[in-house]
Motif scaffolding. Structure first.
Motif, mmCIF file in Angstrom:
data_model
loop_
_atom_site.group_PDB
_atom_site.id
_atom_site.type_symbol
_atom_site.label_atom_id
_atom_site.label_comp_id
_atom_site.label_asym_id
_atom_site.label_seq_id
_atom_site.Cartn_x
_atom_site.Cartn_y
_atom_site.Cartn_z
ATOM 1 N N TYR A 1 -15.665 -14.872 0.997
ATOM 2 C CA TYR A 1 -15.532 -15.962 1.978
ATOM 3 C C TYR A 1 -16.078 -17.256 1.389
ATOM 4 C CZ TYR A 1 -14.790 -12.213 5.399
ATOM 5 O OH TYR A 1 -14.315 -11.124 6.086
ATOM 6 N N LEU A 2 -17.183 -17.147 0.649
ATOM 7 C CA LEU A 2 -17.758 -18.337 0.021
ATOM 8 C C LEU A 2 -16.823 -18.890 -1.037
ATOM 9 C CD1 LEU A 2 -20.196 -20.237 -0.376
ATOM 10 C CD2 LEU A 2 -21.117 -18.554 -1.986
ATOM 11 N N HIS A 3 -16.206 -17.997 -1.807
ATOM 12 C CA HIS A 3 -15.283 -18.440 -2.865
ATOM 13 C C HIS A 3 -14.075 -19.170 -2.282
ATOM 14 C CE1 HIS A 3 -11.846 -17.742 -5.665
ATOM 15 N NE2 HIS A 3 -12.721 -18.221 -6.512
ATOM 16 N N ASP A 4 -13.609 -18.720 -1.129
ATOM 17 C CA ASP A 4 -12.466 -19.387 -0.504
ATOM 18 C C ASP A 4 -12.808 -20.763 0.046
ATOM 19 O OD1 ASP A 4 -10.885 -17.181 -1.049
ATOM 20 O OD2 ASP A 4 -11.239 -16.244 0.911
ATOM 21 N N ASN A 5 -14.077 -21.044 0.223
ATOM 22 C CA ASN A 5 -14.487 -22.311 0.838
ATOM 23 C C ASN A 5 -15.254 -23.240 -0.109
ATOM 24 O OD1 ASN A 5 -13.875 -22.145 3.943
ATOM 25 N ND2 ASN A 5 -14.646 -20.125 3.399
ATOM 26 N N THR A 6 -15.310 -22.913 -1.398
ATOM 27 C CA THR A 6 -16.004 -23.795 -2.351
ATOM 28 C C THR A 6 -15.090 -24.140 -3.515
ATOM 29 O OG1 THR A 6 -16.954 -21.839 -3.434
ATOM 30 C CG2 THR A 6 -18.316 -22.980 -1.819
ATOM 31 N N PHE B 1 -4.868 -22.784 8.218
ATOM 32 C CA PHE B 1 -4.400 -22.529 9.577
ATOM 33 C C PHE B 1 -2.881 -22.629 9.690
ATOM 34 C CE2 PHE B 1 -8.795 -23.874 10.149
ATOM 35 C CZ PHE B 1 -9.258 -22.919 11.033
ATOM 36 N N LEU B 2 -2.232 -23.245 8.712
ATOM 37 C CA LEU B 2 -0.778 -23.437 8.782
ATOM 38 C C LEU B 2 -0.186 -23.302 7.386
ATOM 39 C CD1 LEU B 2 1.529 -24.099 10.718
ATOM 40 C CD2 LEU B 2 1.227 -26.516 10.146
ATOM 41 N N PRO B 3 0.348 -22.117 7.045
ATOM 42 C CA PRO B 3 0.954 -21.932 5.719
ATOM 43 C C PRO B 3 2.124 -22.882 5.496
ATOM 44 C CG PRO B 3 0.611 -19.821 6.827
ATOM 45 C CD PRO B 3 0.338 -20.896 7.835
ATOM 46 N N GLN B 4 2.326 -23.246 4.260
ATOM 47 C CA GLN B 4 3.389 -24.190 3.911
ATOM 48 C C GLN B 4 4.763 -23.565 4.167
ATOM 49 O OE1 GLN B 4 3.158 -25.528 -0.102
ATOM 50 N NE2 GLN B 4 4.655 -27.156 0.148
ATOM 51 N N GLY B 5 5.663 -24.360 4.689
ATOM 52 C CA GLY B 5 7.020 -23.896 4.952
ATOM 53 C C GLY B 5 7.189 -23.161 6.262
ATOM 54 N N LYS C 1 -14.116 -29.050 1.146
ATOM 55 C CA LYS C 1 -12.678 -28.857 0.951
ATOM 56 C C LYS C 1 -11.998 -28.906 2.318
ATOM 57 C CE LYS C 1 -11.430 -25.595 -1.844
ATOM 58 N NZ LYS C 1 -11.289 -24.258 -2.456
ATOM 59 N N THR C 2 -12.058 -30.070 2.949
ATOM 60 C CA THR C 2 -11.568 -30.196 4.317
ATOM 61 C C THR C 2 -10.067 -29.922 4.408
ATOM 62 O OG1 THR C 2 -13.266 -31.878 4.720
ATOM 63 C CG2 THR C 2 -11.486 -31.691 6.333
ATOM 64 N N LYS C 3 -9.282 -30.551 3.532
ATOM 65 C CA LYS C 3 -7.828 -30.383 3.595
ATOM 66 C C LYS C 3 -7.419 -28.936 3.306
ATOM 67 C CE LYS C 3 -6.674 -35.162 2.353
ATOM 68 N NZ LYS C 3 -5.957 -36.033 1.380
ATOM 69 N N THR C 4 -8.052 -28.334 2.309
ATOM 70 C CA THR C 4 -7.711 -26.951 1.967
ATOM 71 C C THR C 4 -8.090 -25.998 3.100
ATOM 72 O OG1 THR C 4 -8.121 -27.458 -0.363
ATOM 73 C CG2 THR C 4 -8.015 -25.142 0.252
ATOM 74 N N SER C 5 -9.242 -26.243 3.718
ATOM 75 C CA SER C 5 -9.669 -25.375 4.821
ATOM 76 C C SER C 5 -8.731 -25.490 6.024
ATOM 77 C CB SER C 5 -11.099 -25.735 5.241
ATOM 78 O OG SER C 5 -11.998 -25.543 4.163
#
Length: 226
Positions: free
Chosen positions: A221-226, A128-132, A120-124
């Motif tokens: 942490y795993l759930h946020d990255n899978t 680093f930069l929240p939308q808006g 999940k490259t784009k999501t990860s």
């Protein structure tokens, strides 16, 4: 009473050789592989607890996250059994060592982060930069999010070390106070002894809760990255 409070946290040695590795490997003896058609009560309770914990912890994961099931269950069993064995008299608790906890936290955290950047490259990167975000705040937010990401394994290790160490120190202090008060005031010594028993029961609960919290945070942490 003049004994160093932190003497029990020193790595034990035998004939000048460290035996920490043997202590770390000892909890694996408590969970033998079942070799009978019908298990005894202890093995049945162990399997029931493992199934209950794994079902609760892995319910939020997709197929990629569920491949970590063996790792997560081994982690919670190791930390829980090590914490409980450390409550025995004249024993050593490896989880009071920050170096060991960092040795567990950093590889697990790095594995979840690498998994996120791989699948999940784009999501990860979006974390680093929240939308808006306003344009002038972009550099500052990227730095803050990067620091918060690298603090995660340190927070895991320090939380476990601080909770286990604090409990052991309290037991040591109250136990020493109980022995000192026995020759001064029997009633006060008895009350202190009751407090010591209640604190020991609390420490048994803390030992299991901290194992669950450590593993649960790794799971999140795993759930946020899978």
């Amino acid at each position: 009473m003049n004994e160093n409070l932190f003497a029990s946290f020193a790595a034990p040695t035998m004939m000048g050789l460290p035996i920490v590795i043997l202590i770390v490997l000892f909890p694996s003896i408590l969970f033998p592989s079942p070799d009978r058609l019908i298990n005894n009560r202890l093995a049945s309770i162990q399997q029931w607890l493992i199934q209950l914990t794994s079902k609760q912890m892995l319910s939020i994961h997709n197929h990629k996250g569920q491949t970590w099931a063996l790792m997560l269950m081994s982690l919670i069993l190791f930390i829980g059994s090590t914490n409980l064995l450390g409550l025995l008299p004249h024993s050593f608790t490896p989880t009071t060592q920050l170096s060991m906890n960092l040795g567990m936290a950093i590889p697990l955290w790095a594995g979840t982060v690498i998994t996120g950047f791989r699948y999940k490259t784009k999501t990860s990167l979006a974390h680093f930069l929240p939308q808006g975000t306003p344009l002038p705040l972009i550099p500052m937010l990227v730095i803050i999010e990067t620091i918060s990401l690298f603090i995660q394994p340190m927070a895991l290790a320090v939380r476990l070390t601080a909770n286990i160490t604090a409990g052991h120190l309290l037991i040591h202090l109250i136990g020493g106070a109980t022995l000192a008060l026995m020759d001064i005031n029997t009633t006060t010594a008895f009350i202190t002894f009751i407090i010591l028993i209640l604190l020991t029961i609390l420490e048994f609960a803390v030992a299991l809760i901290q194992a669950y919290v450590f593993t649960l945070l790794v799971s999140l942490y795993l759930h946020d990255n899978t």
